[in-house]
Scaffold this motif. Sequence first.
Motif, mmCIF file in Angstrom:
data_model
loop_
_atom_site.group_PDB
_atom_site.id
_atom_site.type_symbol
_atom_site.label_atom_id
_atom_site.label_comp_id
_atom_site.label_asym_id
_atom_site.label_seq_id
_atom_site.Cartn_x
_atom_site.Cartn_y
_atom_site.Cartn_z
ATOM 1 N N LEU A 93 5.426 -15.211 -10.603
ATOM 2 C CA LEU A 93 5.006 -15.514 -9.115
ATOM 3 C C LEU A 93 4.706 -16.888 -8.953
ATOM 4 C CD1 LEU A 93 3.406 -12.014 -8.877
ATOM 5 C CD2 LEU A 93 5.573 -12.661 -7.740
ATOM 6 N N ALA A 94 3.968 -17.415 -9.658
ATOM 7 C CA ALA A 94 3.351 -18.782 -9.611
ATOM 8 C C ALA A 94 4.484 -19.667 -9.215
ATOM 9 C CB ALA A 94 2.474 -19.274 -10.549
ATOM 10 N N ASN A 295 1.006 -1.281 2.247
ATOM 11 C CA ASN A 295 1.420 -2.661 3.156
ATOM 12 C C ASN A 295 2.909 -2.625 3.600
ATOM 13 O OD1 ASN A 295 -1.098 -4.252 3.311
ATOM 14 N ND2 ASN A 295 -1.114 -3.620 1.021
ATOM 15 N N VAL A 296 3.525 -1.661 3.416
ATOM 16 C CA VAL A 296 5.224 -1.479 3.565
ATOM 17 C C VAL A 296 5.414 -1.868 5.135
ATOM 18 C CG1 VAL A 296 6.985 -0.066 3.738
ATOM 19 C CG2 VAL A 296 5.788 -0.068 1.489
ATOM 20 N N LYS A 297 4.560 -1.356 5.802
ATOM 21 C CA LYS A 297 4.609 -1.396 7.201
ATOM 22 C C LYS A 297 4.550 -3.022 7.677
ATOM 23 C CE LYS A 297 -0.381 -0.783 8.217
ATOM 24 N NZ LYS A 297 -1.419 0.143 8.949
ATOM 25 N N TYR A 298 4.104 -3.785 7.008
ATOM 26 C CA TYR A 298 3.959 -5.137 7.292
ATOM 27 C C TYR A 298 5.234 -6.051 7.039
ATOM 28 C CZ TYR A 298 -0.738 -4.213 8.038
ATOM 29 O OH TYR A 298 -2.213 -3.807 8.470
ATOM 30 N N PHE A 299 6.001 -5.381 6.185
ATOM 31 C CA PHE A 299 7.466 -6.217 5.746
ATOM 32 C C PHE A 299 8.512 -5.444 6.085
ATOM 33 C CE2 PHE A 299 5.577 -4.490 1.785
ATOM 34 C CZ PHE A 299 6.560 -3.745 1.469
ATOM 35 N N LEU A 300 8.525 -4.082 6.444
ATOM 36 C CA LEU A 300 9.697 -3.085 6.460
ATOM 37 C C LEU A 300 9.424 -2.370 7.869
ATOM 38 C CD1 LEU A 300 12.289 -2.002 5.727
ATOM 39 C CD2 LEU A 300 11.055 -0.428 4.147
ATOM 40 N N THR A 301 9.887 -2.846 8.882
ATOM 41 C CA THR A 301 9.662 -1.958 10.081
ATOM 42 C C THR A 301 11.115 -1.354 10.792
ATOM 43 O OG1 THR A 301 10.254 -3.974 11.284
ATOM 44 C CG2 THR A 301 7.891 -3.404 10.880
ATOM 45 N N PHE A 302 11.166 -0.262 11.243
ATOM 46 C CA PHE A 302 12.362 0.474 11.849
ATOM 47 C C PHE A 302 12.007 1.285 12.924
ATOM 48 C CE2 PHE A 302 10.868 2.787 8.190
ATOM 49 C CZ PHE A 302 10.674 3.964 8.722
ATOM 50 N N GLU A 303 12.967 1.740 13.868
ATOM 51 C CA GLU A 303 12.691 2.592 14.890
ATOM 52 C C GLU A 303 13.658 3.949 14.597
ATOM 53 O OE1 GLU A 303 14.023 0.974 18.304
ATOM 54 O OE2 GLU A 303 12.679 -0.708 18.465
ATOM 55 N N LYS A 318 7.233 -11.449 3.347
ATOM 56 C CA LYS A 318 6.114 -10.741 3.305
ATOM 57 C C LYS A 318 5.931 -9.823 2.136
ATOM 58 C CE LYS A 318 5.103 -11.112 8.317
ATOM 59 N NZ LYS A 318 5.166 -10.372 9.599
ATOM 60 N N CYS A 319 7.153 -9.073 1.756
ATOM 61 C CA CYS A 319 7.516 -8.364 0.707
ATOM 62 C C CYS A 319 6.996 -9.037 -0.455
ATOM 63 C CB CYS A 319 8.687 -7.787 0.582
ATOM 64 S SG CYS A 319 9.050 -6.751 -0.872
ATOM 65 N N THR A 320 7.183 -10.129 -0.661
ATOM 66 C CA THR A 320 6.859 -10.924 -2.129
ATOM 67 C C THR A 320 5.387 -11.272 -1.906
ATOM 68 O OG1 THR A 320 8.975 -12.025 -1.944
ATOM 69 C CG2 THR A 320 7.277 -13.062 -3.310
ATOM 70 N N TYR A 321 4.857 -11.534 -0.901
ATOM 71 C CA TYR A 321 3.377 -11.736 -0.507
ATOM 72 C C TYR A 321 2.490 -10.551 -0.848
ATOM 73 C CZ TYR A 321 -1.189 -12.369 1.829
ATOM 74 O OH TYR A 321 -2.319 -12.567 2.128
ATOM 75 N N TYR A 322 2.890 -9.495 -0.333
ATOM 76 C CA TYR A 322 1.981 -8.239 -0.863
ATOM 77 C C TYR A 322 2.294 -7.731 -2.143
ATOM 78 C CZ TYR A 322 0.937 -7.646 4.192
ATOM 79 O OH TYR A 322 0.352 -7.974 5.553
ATOM 80 N N PHE A 323 3.515 -8.126 -2.742
ATOM 81 C CA PHE A 323 3.707 -7.833 -4.206
ATOM 82 C C PHE A 323 2.700 -8.576 -5.180
ATOM 83 C CE2 PHE A 323 5.970 -8.530 -8.233
ATOM 84 C CZ PHE A 323 5.964 -7.385 -8.751
ATOM 85 N N GLU A 324 2.526 -9.832 -4.623
ATOM 86 C CA GLU A 324 1.699 -10.588 -5.360
ATOM 87 C C GLU A 324 0.257 -10.416 -5.050
ATOM 88 O OE1 GLU A 324 2.166 -14.661 -3.386
ATOM 89 O OE2 GLU A 324 4.273 -14.871 -4.550
#
Length: 531
Positions: A93-94, A295-303, A318-324
Amino acid sequence: MGEAGHDAPAVNEEGKAAPFPAWARTVEECEKRFGVDRDRGLSSSEAAARLRAHGPNELLEHPGPSVLQLVAQQFEDTLVRILLAAAAVSFALALSSSAGALTLSAFVEPLVIFLILVVNAAVGVWQETNAEKALEALRQIQSDHAAVLRDGEWAPALPARDLVPGDVVMLRVGDKVPADMRVLRLVSSTLRVEQGSLTGETNSVNKTAHAVPAEDADIQAKECMVFAGTTVVNGSAVCLVVHTGMATEIGKIHSQIHEASQEDDDTPLKKKLNEFGEALTKIIGLICILVWLINVKYFLTFELDGWVPRNIRFSFEKCTYYFEIAVALAVAAIPEGLPAVITTCLALGTRKMAAKNALVRKLPSVETLGCTTVICSDKTGTLTTNQMSVSKLVAIGDAPGKVRSFKVDGTSYDPRDGKIYDWPAGRMDANLEMIAKVAAVCNDASVSHSSNQYVSTGMPTEAALKVLVEKMGVPEGKNGLSVDPSETLGCCRWWSNAAKRIATLEFDRMRKSMGIIVTSKSGGNTLLVKV
């Protein structure tokens, strides 16, 4: 007829040579079995042939684990594997988050974890390497040379590794027995051997040339046998070699140690750490998944159009950020310092035990010993150091019916260890001088300084008496260290020069005494007896 003209050995049902219980056979039967004459010994050609058949008289070297294998063993712990995985993920990750601008600060966390793991593995490898070397010290128990009868002549210093079954060997006081041997005859009136390295018994054992009636006798009961690695503490004898190398009793112990070293049962500490590591893995994994899902809602959105998702938008950054964040949480929850702290504590424990001459092969074994609640020992002498020391000196007083008592300090063979309280240094009377003379001269033991410690050769009781003489000093008022600081037994040497021994009657269990005849500088002879 068998080799060298003697009868071929009996064979069992499997076609192998049946074991020959030399201790249960007469001297003549043993000579016939090994095809040797006790007065001539083996011929050089016959000895060479038997050396090729039986191999050298030495313990086998079992190959120990390589350094790479030892390093790999340090990573078999569950907690260490978790740390290794966390460090690898943190490093990846680093590396990915640097985006071409590599900075040292980004790799501090994985580098610290890797450093902890390296130190932990290095300490473990160092300890086990030292233990493997110490196990090889068992080979040093064997003697280096022996006095052997070959071609009718005595070879005073034949290398012990060249001994073969059938060799005739002379043993004297202080000799280390080079092989398992049957006593043919006693040269002195008695023969005593210290075999604590095999039996744990502190008392030396009387040996005889008479056969033992029981073929299934244990080591201690084989009174006509002397065993490799033991020491002659009194007397001398002529013996017949019956077993060499790995066929000796000390060789069997060597094999058992090697077999035990191959077993890899988990210690209580390792089991607990593995259980803790597995539980920690499950808990941390569950928490990381929950944090990431929250935190899925911050990098995956849908209607939702009914039950059908539309306008799906996914942000890989954002997915990588929250995974970190989840990984950082996992790394923070892992006790990185725990393996290093445990290893350091166990290593300190092994050093303390090594100072007490206790060998620890694997670090977790220290904790295993600490978990022991009951130790069953068959007898008192098994757990002692087999060292004797004088604690009180009692002598006849200077008046009829008067007895003097002196307290003696010290528990080792070091003459500097302790002193004699209220001792009349320089003013010893005839009674005290006679005690010192008998203890020093009517004595076959010796004490020497080796590897930062004092060791004795001979019977422990006699060694203790010689140390007492050093503390008593000599009539001139000097102790042994003042006589010659470089010599351990300076006073004993002074008494030996003052009273030269010319004849000896060894200790006998029936007579319960040892006697010597000495000649003084004036030319007169004196009988000194030690009961």
